[in-house]
Design an enzyme around this catalytic site. Structure first.
Site, PDB file in Angstrom:
ATOM      1  N   LYS A   1       0.819  -1.219   0.000  1.00  0.00           N
ATOM      2  CA  LYS A   1       0.000   0.000   0.000  1.00  0.00           C
ATOM      3  C   LYS A   1       0.850   1.265   0.000  1.00  0.00           C
ATOM      4  O   LYS A   1       0.517   2.229  -0.693  1.00  0.00           O
ATOM      5  CB  LYS A   1      -0.953   0.008   1.186  1.00  0.00           C
ATOM      6  CG  LYS A   1      -0.311   0.185   2.552  1.00  0.00           C
ATOM      7  CD  LYS A   1      -1.359   0.220   3.640  1.00  0.00           C
ATOM      8  CE  LYS A   1      -0.739   0.377   5.011  1.00  0.00           C
ATOM      9  NZ  LYS A   1      -0.057   1.668   5.191  1.00  0.00           N
ATOM     10  N   THR A   2       1.948   1.290   0.756  1.00  0.00           N
ATOM     11  CA  THR A   2       2.786   2.489   0.801  1.00  0.00           C
ATOM     12  C   THR A   2       3.420   2.741  -0.563  1.00  0.00           C
ATOM     13  O   THR A   2       3.521   3.886  -1.021  1.00  0.00           O
ATOM     14  CB  THR A   2       3.881   2.346   1.874  1.00  0.00           C
ATOM     15  OG1 THR A   2       3.267   2.035   3.133  1.00  0.00           O
ATOM     16  CG2 THR A   2       4.675   3.639   2.010  1.00  0.00           C
TER      17      THR A   2
ATOM     18  N   ASP B   1      -3.851   7.582   4.862  1.00  0.00           N
ATOM     19  CA  ASP B   1      -3.354   6.225   5.100  1.00  0.00           C
ATOM     20  C   ASP B   1      -4.001   5.654   6.370  1.00  0.00           C
ATOM     21  O   ASP B   1      -4.450   6.407   7.243  1.00  0.00           O
ATOM     22  CB  ASP B   1      -1.831   6.268   5.250  1.00  0.00           C
ATOM     23  CG  ASP B   1      -1.203   4.885   5.167  1.00  0.00           C
ATOM     24  OD1 ASP B   1      -1.901   3.935   4.761  1.00  0.00           O
ATOM     25  OD2 ASP B   1      -0.011   4.761   5.519  1.00  0.00           O
ATOM     26  N   GLU B   2      -4.051   4.319   6.469  1.00  0.00           N
ATOM     27  CA  GLU B   2      -4.597   3.625   7.649  1.00  0.00           C
ATOM     28  C   GLU B   2      -5.997   4.130   7.998  1.00  0.00           C
ATOM     29  O   GLU B   2      -6.319   4.408   9.154  1.00  0.00           O
ATOM     30  CB  GLU B   2      -3.660   3.785   8.850  1.00  0.00           C
ATOM     31  CG  GLU B   2      -2.257   3.252   8.633  1.00  0.00           C
ATOM     32  CD  GLU B   2      -2.168   1.735   8.544  1.00  0.00           C
ATOM     33  OE1 GLU B   2      -3.213   1.061   8.605  1.00  0.00           O
ATOM     34  OE2 GLU B   2      -1.050   1.222   8.392  1.00  0.00           O
TER      35      GLU B   2
ATOM     36  N   GLN C   1      -7.738  -5.308   9.337  1.00  0.00           N
ATOM     37  CA  GLN C   1      -6.681  -4.951  10.288  1.00  0.00           C
ATOM     38  C   GLN C   1      -7.117  -3.813  11.219  1.00  0.00           C
ATOM     39  O   GLN C   1      -6.275  -3.114  11.782  1.00  0.00           O
ATOM     40  CB  GLN C   1      -5.402  -4.569   9.553  1.00  0.00           C
ATOM     41  CG  GLN C   1      -4.799  -5.713   8.749  1.00  0.00           C
ATOM     42  CD  GLN C   1      -3.456  -5.356   8.151  1.00  0.00           C
ATOM     43  OE1 GLN C   1      -2.439  -5.288   8.832  1.00  0.00           O
ATOM     44  NE2 GLN C   1      -3.443  -5.120   6.854  1.00  0.00           N
TER      45      GLN C   1
ATOM     46  N   ARG D   1       1.970 -11.305   9.998  1.00  0.00           N
ATOM     47  CA  ARG D   1       3.300 -10.718  10.216  1.00  0.00           C
ATOM     48  C   ARG D   1       4.393 -11.665   9.726  1.00  0.00           C
ATOM     49  O   ARG D   1       5.541 -11.252   9.530  1.00  0.00           O
ATOM     50  CB  ARG D   1       3.556 -10.440  11.706  1.00  0.00           C
ATOM     51  CG  ARG D   1       2.626  -9.478  12.419  1.00  0.00           C
ATOM     52  CD  ARG D   1       2.421  -8.203  11.679  1.00  0.00           C
ATOM     53  NE  ARG D   1       1.233  -8.286  10.843  1.00  0.00           N
ATOM     54  CZ  ARG D   1       0.930  -7.422   9.872  1.00  0.00           C
ATOM     55  NH1 ARG D   1       1.751  -6.422   9.607  1.00  0.00           N
ATOM     56  NH2 ARG D   1      -0.175  -7.553   9.160  1.00  0.00           N
TER      57      ARG D   1
END
Length: 675
Positions: A32-33, A213-214, A244, A601
């Site tokens: 995503k970044t 973002d987020e 998430q 993770r």
């Protein structure tokens, strides 16, 4: 070269979006970044957008730095500097600096840090006739923040509490009179300013393209700010993952990303599902778990990578065996596959679970770091309990005696304790002896004298157990916890029921530590136990945390946004995952999302560990595996055999230098000398 080159089809579709609202639902590890950075470069270099008209909002300074670095590498630092890349709080501060006068406030305000805020709350308590010892300023400050973050949907029930209502008023008046704001005020006042048409229009014209973002972590106040900024042009680009969303307990609202199309008409939704982090087996297992949530968008992570290990299951009889097997596995894998300890992470639901893993790592001289939590024996409640035991072991331990006498509150004020300390010093007596004499000396008021007599009687009872059963410190620990109402003390100090329960969970784990020490140490004693934990604390700080190659220990919440080659999810049992205090449907879904975050993770290997029983206050209780484990198809699971781990562990031990082992022996068994 196009700024879309190198992106996959889904990323390219998201990055080339220019006008109108769009939600990029980016699953774990889907880049995503990278997509955000390419989109910024695409807007500027290929669509001719003025970089000064682009606003990128993040929620941490670290995320803002990473975003700037990514974009700078693509378009150059000078062009990137023209963009506005800020955290949400930094953005609101900028708005206040420009327009605070519209609310009758001077723009030269100061922002109070947490210490300043706590001092203001304490002062507000005193000025309104409330005792800060009975009304914890930190807990009150947390409640004030929760109310402010819920703005404009303020929970009015909070104000039915007269202490909170008066402190709230005095605290905010003190901020205003000193022309100060706290971090939550930055959001509230910015939202109020954006409620004024002329100010709102100014920022809408300045920021023609907004990226957030987020987005799944946005709370109610932040959502309203973003909505007002984007209302004029509708060019809102949000990135997030409903799977998430794990911060509902602090105000985050997963509905913001789920209802994006309803909130912003003609909105597009693009899903990023190709994962660049994990193996197919890890992704299939994670998909199988998260699909059971009802409140989510339908998506499925996948990867083009081939191969990979099945998800390992470590099933142990109890928590002690679990810690031993997990650490043995890490040591064996590290040496047999020539890995680094930094490749491994141990993730758990609550900080109380870290204790046994810390001890096992220490005993094997394995370096580790703690993330997002205070070390077990350094936590407030553990220090509270330990103070009593230290005082019995050493009646001259003034610090321990004063701490134990003061908590839980028993009517002995700070002034009285200070006088007792001074008498002990002047008369050269142990502090406990001075307390015993002061209890009947007549200079204390009746309540303080009664409280001190009760405290001394408890100390005598604990000492009697120590003398009668010198090799059974567990009996002392049980007597202490059974005689002192620590839970009521924390609640009186302002802790809410959840916080008090968390502290009691840690105290229960402390009793387990005493029981384990007594069971495994033939010459066990109170003094030996206290020395044992003191050595562990000191050595961890001076020897272990300075090393980079370390196993990482952290909670599942702290692990979000990180990744490791090997991840071990420990304590995968009912009561931990989902947590026993999660009862509502939305809480259970958030618990499943938290487990999913932990699973995703892992890059190369995921292990899930659980125990058949655990001790609570020294008593063994049966446990059931987490229902989330049962949601993973059996074909994706493999049992990690005890004997295989032990053989690998023995082989790995041969590669540890004798000097390393000698240092460890000295660390654990020295008498404090240079050895």
């Amino acid at each position: 070269m196009s700024r879309l080159t190198g992106l996959n089809e889904q990323q390219r579709e998201a990055a080339k979006h220019v006008d109108g609202p769009i939600a990029v639902v980016a699953g774990a590890g889907t880049g995503k970044t990278r997509t955000i950075a390419h989109r910024a470069a695409y807007l500027i270099e290929e669509r001719g957008v003025d970089p000064s008209g682009i606003l990128a909002v993040t929620f941490t300074n670290k995320a803002a730095r990473e975003m700037r670095e990514r974009i700078s590498k693509m378009i150059g630092s000078e062009v990137c500097a023209l963009m506005t890349v800020r955290t949400i709080h930094s953005l609101c501060s900028m708005i206040l600096r420009e327009d605070f006068s519209a609310l009758g406030r001077a723009p030269e305000f100061t922002i109070c840090d947490t210490s300043d805020q706590t001092s203001l709350v304490r002062r507000a308590l005193v000025e309104n006739g409330f005792d800060p010892k009975k009304n914890d300023p930190v807990s009150l400050l947390w409640r004030i923040g929760a109310v402010k973050n819920a703005f404009p949907d303020v929970d009015r029930e909070e104000f039915e509490d007269p202490v909170f209502a008066r402190v709230w008023s005095a605290y905010n008046k003190a901020l205003e009179s000193s022309n100060s704001v706290d971090f939550d005020d930055l959001l509230i006042f910015a939202l109020k300013l954006l409620g004024k048409k002329e100010i709102r229009t100014k920022y809408q014209k300045r920021f023609r393209y907004i990226m957030v973002d987020e987005y799944q972590d946005v709370n109610g106040c932040q959502y309203e700010i973003i909505k007002r900024l984007a209302a004029g042009h509708g060019n809102l680009y949000v990135v997030g993952d409903d799977d998430q969303s794990i911060y509902g307990w602090r105000g985050a609202q997963v509905k913001n990303i789920l209802n994006f199309e309803q909130d912003f008409k003609k909105a597009r939704v693009v899903k990023l599902e190709r994962n660049y982090r994990s193996t197919p087996q890890i992704l299939e297992a994670a998909n199988a778990v998260i699909k059971n949530n009802v409140e989510r968008r339908d998506k499925k992570l996948w990867t083009s990578e081939k191969g990979g290990d099945l998800v390992g299951i470590i099933e142990s009889a109890d928590e002690t065996e679990e810690a031993a097997r997990v650490i043995d596995y890490i040591i064996a894998e590290k040496h047999s596959k020539k890995l680094k300890y930094g490749d491994f992470a141990i993730l758990y639901r609550t900080n109380a679970q870290s204790r046994l893993f810390e001890e096992k790592l220490m005993r094997h001289a394995v370096s580790y770091i703690m993330v997002g939590g205070t070390r077990f024996f350094e936590r407030r409640e553990i220090k509270d309990v330990t103070a009593y035991l230290r005082m019995v072991a050493n009646p001259e331990d003034e610090t321990a005696a004063l701490r134990a006498a003061a908590f839980p509150p028993r009517g002995i004020g700070k002034t009285s304790l200070e006088k007792i300390r001074e008498r002990a010093f002047e008369e050269k007596k142990p502090i406990l002896a001075a307390m015993r004499e002061s209890a009947g000396a007549g200079w204390l008021n009746a309540k303080a004298a009664e409280g001190l007599r009760g405290f001394v009687a408890l100390c005598d009872a604990l000492d009697e157990i120590r003398r009668r059963l010198p090799k059974q410190p567990l009996e002392m620990a049980k007597k202490l916890v059974g005689s002192v109402n620590f839970k009521a003390g924390y609640e009186r100090a302002g802790a809410d029921k959840n916080e008090a329960a968390r502290r009691m969970d840690n105290i229960a784990e402390f009793v387990n530590a005493v029981e384990e020490y007594q069971r495994n140490e033939p010459d066990s004693s109170l003094e030996g136990f206290l020395e044992n934990i003191a050595l562990m604390t000191d050595e961890r700080e001076t020897e272990l945390e300075q090393k980079e190659d370390s196993v990482t220990l952290m909670t599942l919440h702290s692990a979000k946004g990180l990744e490791f080659k090997y991840v071990v999810l420990v304590g995968a049992e009912e009561g931990f995952t989902p947590h026993e205090r999660s009862t509502f449907e939305w809480e259970l879904e958030e618990e499943r999302r938290l487990f999913y975050v932990g699973m995703t993770r892992a890059r190369k290997k995921l292990l899930i560990s659980y125990a058949g029983s655990r001790r609570r206050y020294g008593e063994s209780l049966l446990r059931k595996p987490s229902p989330y484990v049962a949601e993973i198809p059996p074909a994706l699971l493999t049992s990690e055999d005890n004997e295989e781990i032990e053989r690998a562990r023995e082989a790995a031990a041969e590669s540890i230098s004798e000097g390393h082992r000698a240092r460890m022996r000295a660390m654990l068994f020295s008498d404090g000398g240079e050895s």
